[in-house]
Design a protein around this motif. Sequence first.
Motif, mmCIF file in Angstrom:
data_model
loop_
_atom_site.group_PDB
_atom_site.id
_atom_site.type_symbol
_atom_site.label_atom_id
_atom_site.label_comp_id
_atom_site.label_asym_id
_atom_site.label_seq_id
_atom_site.Cartn_x
_atom_site.Cartn_y
_atom_site.Cartn_z
ATOM 1 N N PHE A 49 0.828 -1.203 0.000
ATOM 2 C CA PHE A 49 0.000 0.000 0.000
ATOM 3 C C PHE A 49 0.867 1.259 0.000
ATOM 4 C CE2 PHE A 49 -4.563 -0.960 0.381
ATOM 5 C CZ PHE A 49 -4.498 -2.343 0.337
ATOM 6 N N GLY A 50 2.073 1.130 -0.543
ATOM 7 C CA GLY A 50 2.970 2.275 -0.625
ATOM 8 C C GLY A 50 2.485 3.295 -1.644
ATOM 9 N N LEU A 51 3.075 4.481 -1.598
ATOM 10 C CA LEU A 51 2.620 5.551 -2.498
ATOM 11 C C LEU A 51 2.861 5.208 -3.971
ATOM 12 C CD1 LEU A 51 3.413 8.841 -0.552
ATOM 13 C CD2 LEU A 51 1.166 7.920 -1.189
ATOM 14 N N ASP A 52 3.820 4.298 -4.240
ATOM 15 C CA ASP A 52 4.043 3.858 -5.623
ATOM 16 C C ASP A 52 2.805 3.188 -6.195
ATOM 17 O OD1 ASP A 52 6.538 4.562 -4.985
ATOM 18 O OD2 ASP A 52 7.379 2.523 -4.952
ATOM 19 N N ASN A 53 2.063 2.552 -5.334
ATOM 20 C CA ASN A 53 0.873 1.822 -5.799
ATOM 21 C C ASN A 53 -0.421 2.597 -5.569
ATOM 22 O OD1 ASN A 53 2.492 -0.343 -6.477
ATOM 23 N ND2 ASN A 53 2.411 -1.146 -4.387
ATOM 24 N N PHE A 54 -0.296 3.864 -5.246
ATOM 25 C CA PHE A 54 -1.472 4.679 -4.968
ATOM 26 C C PHE A 54 -2.018 5.263 -6.257
ATOM 27 C CE2 PHE A 54 -3.577 8.673 -4.100
ATOM 28 C CZ PHE A 54 -4.427 8.340 -3.071
ATOM 29 N N PRO A 55 -3.319 5.321 -6.485
ATOM 30 C CA PRO A 55 -4.398 4.887 -5.602
ATOM 31 C C PRO A 55 -4.878 3.456 -5.871
ATOM 32 C CG PRO A 55 -5.315 6.154 -7.409
ATOM 33 C CD PRO A 55 -3.833 6.080 -7.650
ATOM 34 N N ASP A 56 -4.216 2.759 -6.836
ATOM 35 C CA ASP A 56 -4.750 1.447 -7.233
ATOM 36 C C ASP A 56 -4.752 0.415 -6.105
ATOM 37 O OD1 ASP A 56 -5.338 2.427 -9.661
ATOM 38 O OD2 ASP A 56 -3.836 1.288 -10.787
ATOM 39 N N CYS A 57 -3.866 0.606 -5.115
ATOM 40 C CA CYS A 57 -3.853 -0.354 -4.003
ATOM 41 C C CYS A 57 -5.249 -0.473 -3.375
ATOM 42 C CB CYS A 57 -2.825 0.064 -2.954
ATOM 43 S SG CYS A 57 -2.968 1.767 -2.394
ATOM 44 N N PHE A 58 -6.013 0.597 -3.422
ATOM 45 C CA PHE A 58 -7.319 0.576 -2.762
ATOM 46 C C PHE A 58 -8.400 -0.189 -3.542
ATOM 47 C CE2 PHE A 58 -5.591 4.236 -0.269
ATOM 48 C CZ PHE A 58 -5.715 3.646 0.980
ATOM 49 N N LYS A 59 -8.019 -0.677 -4.738
ATOM 50 C CA LYS A 59 -8.964 -1.557 -5.450
ATOM 51 C C LYS A 59 -9.299 -2.766 -4.582
ATOM 52 C CE LYS A 59 -7.680 -0.643 -10.251
ATOM 53 N NZ LYS A 59 -6.915 -1.146 -11.395
ATOM 54 N N GLU A 60 -8.303 -3.191 -3.810
ATOM 55 C CA GLU A 60 -8.523 -4.350 -2.943
ATOM 56 C C GLU A 60 -9.653 -4.077 -1.945
ATOM 57 O OE1 GLU A 60 -4.877 -5.928 -1.397
ATOM 58 O OE2 GLU A 60 -5.929 -7.508 -0.290
ATOM 59 N N TYR A 61 -9.772 -2.838 -1.504
ATOM 60 C CA TYR A 61 -10.858 -2.483 -0.579
ATOM 61 C C TYR A 61 -12.207 -2.527 -1.302
ATOM 62 C CZ TYR A 61 -7.534 -0.892 3.031
ATOM 63 O OH TYR A 61 -6.567 -0.828 3.995
ATOM 64 N N ALA A 62 -12.222 -1.948 -2.507
ATOM 65 C CA ALA A 62 -13.478 -1.940 -3.280
ATOM 66 C C ALA A 62 -13.933 -3.364 -3.583
ATOM 67 C CB ALA A 62 -13.291 -1.152 -4.567
ATOM 68 N N ASN A 63 -12.948 -4.256 -3.758
ATOM 69 C CA ASN A 63 -13.289 -5.651 -4.074
ATOM 70 C C ASN A 63 -13.940 -6.392 -2.913
ATOM 71 O OD1 ASN A 63 -12.359 -5.418 -6.639
ATOM 72 N ND2 ASN A 63 -10.323 -6.273 -6.200
ATOM 73 N N MET A 64 -13.852 -5.828 -1.734
ATOM 74 C CA MET A 64 -14.503 -6.474 -0.589
ATOM 75 C C MET A 64 -16.006 -6.203 -0.595
ATOM 76 S SD MET A 64 -11.869 -5.887 2.544
ATOM 77 C CE MET A 64 -10.102 -6.172 2.343
ATOM 78 N N LEU A 65 -16.443 -5.312 -1.474
ATOM 79 C CA LEU A 65 -17.867 -4.964 -1.524
ATOM 80 C C LEU A 65 -18.537 -5.633 -2.719
ATOM 81 C CD1 LEU A 65 -17.631 -1.136 -0.743
ATOM 82 C CD2 LEU A 65 -17.950 -3.050 0.854
ATOM 83 N N THR A 66 -19.862 -5.693 -2.661
ATOM 84 C CA THR A 66 -20.643 -6.215 -3.777
ATOM 85 C C THR A 66 -21.249 -5.026 -4.520
ATOM 86 O OG1 THR A 66 -21.156 -8.107 -2.385
ATOM 87 C CG2 THR A 66 -22.482 -7.835 -4.381
ATOM 88 N N TRP A 67 -20.989 -4.992 -5.814
ATOM 89 C CA TRP A 67 -21.381 -3.842 -6.638
ATOM 90 C C TRP A 67 -22.550 -4.204 -7.548
ATOM 91 C CZ3 TRP A 67 -18.702 0.900 -6.532
ATOM 92 C CH2 TRP A 67 -17.581 0.915 -5.690
#
Length: 701
Positions: A49-67
């Motif tokens: 979750f380093g700044l190199d991977n920002f903001p895509d690292c947070f896709k993992e959070y979105a994936n915890m939800l049902t869309w």
Amino acid sequence: MADTMQTKEQTEVSEAQIAVHWKEEDYYQPSEKFKAQANMRDAHILEKFGLDNFPDCFKEYANMLTWFEPYRTVLDTSDAPFWKWFVGGKINACYNCVDRQLAKYGNKAAFLFVPEPEAEPDVVIKYQELYDRVNELAALLRGLGLKAGDRVTFHMPMVPELPITMLACARLGIIHSQVFGGFSGQACGSRIQDSGSRVLITMDSYWRSGTLIDHKANADIAVRTAKDLGQDVDKVLVWQRYPGKYSAKTPMVPDRDFFMNDLLKEYKGQKVEPVALPSEGPLFLMYSSGTTGKPKGAQHGIAGYLSYVTATAKWILDIHPEDIYWCMADIGWITGHSYIVYGPLANAATSVLYEGVPTFPDAGRPWRIAERLGVNIFHTAPTAIRMLRKLGPQEPRKYKYHFKSMTTVGEPIEPEAWRWYYDEVGKREAVITDTWWLTETGGFLGTTVPAIHAMKPGSCGPGAPGIHPVIYDETGTEVPKGSGRAGNICIRNPWPGIMQTIWGDRDRYVKTYFAKYNQNPRSKDWRDWPFLCGDGAVQAADGYYRILGRIDDVINVAGHRLGTKEIESACLTVPEVAEAAVVPVQDEVKGRVPEVYIAVKPGVQASQDIVDRVIRANEEVIGKIARPKHVYIVPDMPKTRSGKIMRRVLAAISNRRDVGDVTTLANPDVVEQIRTLVQGKDVVATREELPEDIAKFGQVE
Ligand code: WTA
């Protein structure tokens, strides 16, 4: 601490620096047993979750939800600093917390409600029942004409009807605004006005310290206050603490007040499809105090907020569906929204809801509840920890519960209190996460990941995954870690849990949180918009942050700023001291000096010896600069109903001022006792205006 020479030099050049003196504490390691079962065991999680991977690292959070519909853009910065997360998606928070759990967990408890009267049985609400009740209520709200984007204010106590009402709103996209039940009717009224709500949802009564309170009376005051401010309320919907029975004395107002349980009869068994809402639609408002008198409505959005609290409840609180989780906060605060309702339910948790006061009828109550219900994750605030320790230091030993994990939140915790929490409450088995964050931030900012990082009493830890804090001095220069110096802690980057704006006041949002360190107000680059948290902090060489409290709670003694929490922590090293509060007092020579108020543990006699040792403790732990001008031993601290010590009131007394209106405190009587102790029998209050730093002192609490 590293490099004292450099520290001294820089403290002198920059008056803005805050002197920090607090002994570094030893580390505690999580047990192998805890580590083996933890949800997050990846030792490289912070790098991922380093700044190199920002903001895509947070896709993992979105994936915890049902869309309902997938999002297209992770982070849209085009309206900086009004960040939009997971743009283009369609989602529903209620669906994610309730509907999607039914297949697997429909028959499992979502909530275990514990009424305050000990003789009243627990109420179990399974996910299936939660679903049915939320649907009926959503049908009712829709029947009243409420729709997505409308605001509805609640003034509810800690009962299952509160999360049920929140979820029913979320199902339709109605923006809920829960005002803490312990707030006055007037406070509720001003929040109704600010949010423009036309509907107030409340409850007739609830139990508090053994009394069934007439809470409906507050609704009348709230409606009147809102009207005076220009906002009409058409309907007051009143839940009944005992369904079918009215437990308040205040009369119902015809055509305005309705019993929820009567209205619901018409909607029995009805189902309402969850509305597919845009990711960035607002979910709720949470009012919080700022430096001005007007509370600000922190607006949180659906997808960003929900993903953030879901992921952090899973990784940091380590909630598994099999756990029995108990957060003793009130849902009326952000902690309750994020970590009693939305985060835990999205993880299919079983969550304990306790109606009353932790020490009612005695300090063994929480531990009895924990034992009876098999609670294994416990979450509370330092104030509660100190109170339980003061009243029943040995109580936890009497009960056979076992916590795997414990959380502390809301205030800096002194190492002494931390160790009692660890040794006695956690029985040396449980990990502790000290989670630092704010209403505005939706979820945790600073915390250890419990299976990965060692604990250090008094420090919250590094930034949470994907949170990149930085400490700036007043000039915007970074304060390096290990320097021993403190400054203003900011977050370099946006994250999904951050508030969207202050309701109805975009300018205030920019001014309060960004203006201080933003160089280019036109920039669309998130790197130009560090978020000012409003806390002083220091970062040790190991990267852990220690939060010193609100910037306003810093006392400038002879040009050295001392964190009030440091002084209080020093006082608590005297074993007889149960609670300590420090306030700034005007001093001819030194500008400001601290005065200390302490409460001693039960059975301890107040004595000059204790006073002397408290003074000595300050000199020893911090230095002579922190020597309190006076130490007063008081019967109890003046406290808000949420349990926070009102240092502002003590500061007024110490500075020979009028204490102002204290009727909203939990214990207003103690104020006069303290005043007499400090100022003498006759009122000596002067009318002379207080210097601004003292006038504002403690107000942000
Ligand atoms: C303080 C509560 C030290 C801090 C979630 C912050 C803390 C304010 C901690 C926000 C902690 C919160 N250690 N201080 N672990 N957690 N604070 O908005 O001063 O009610 O700015 O949010 O509480 O309070 P709020």
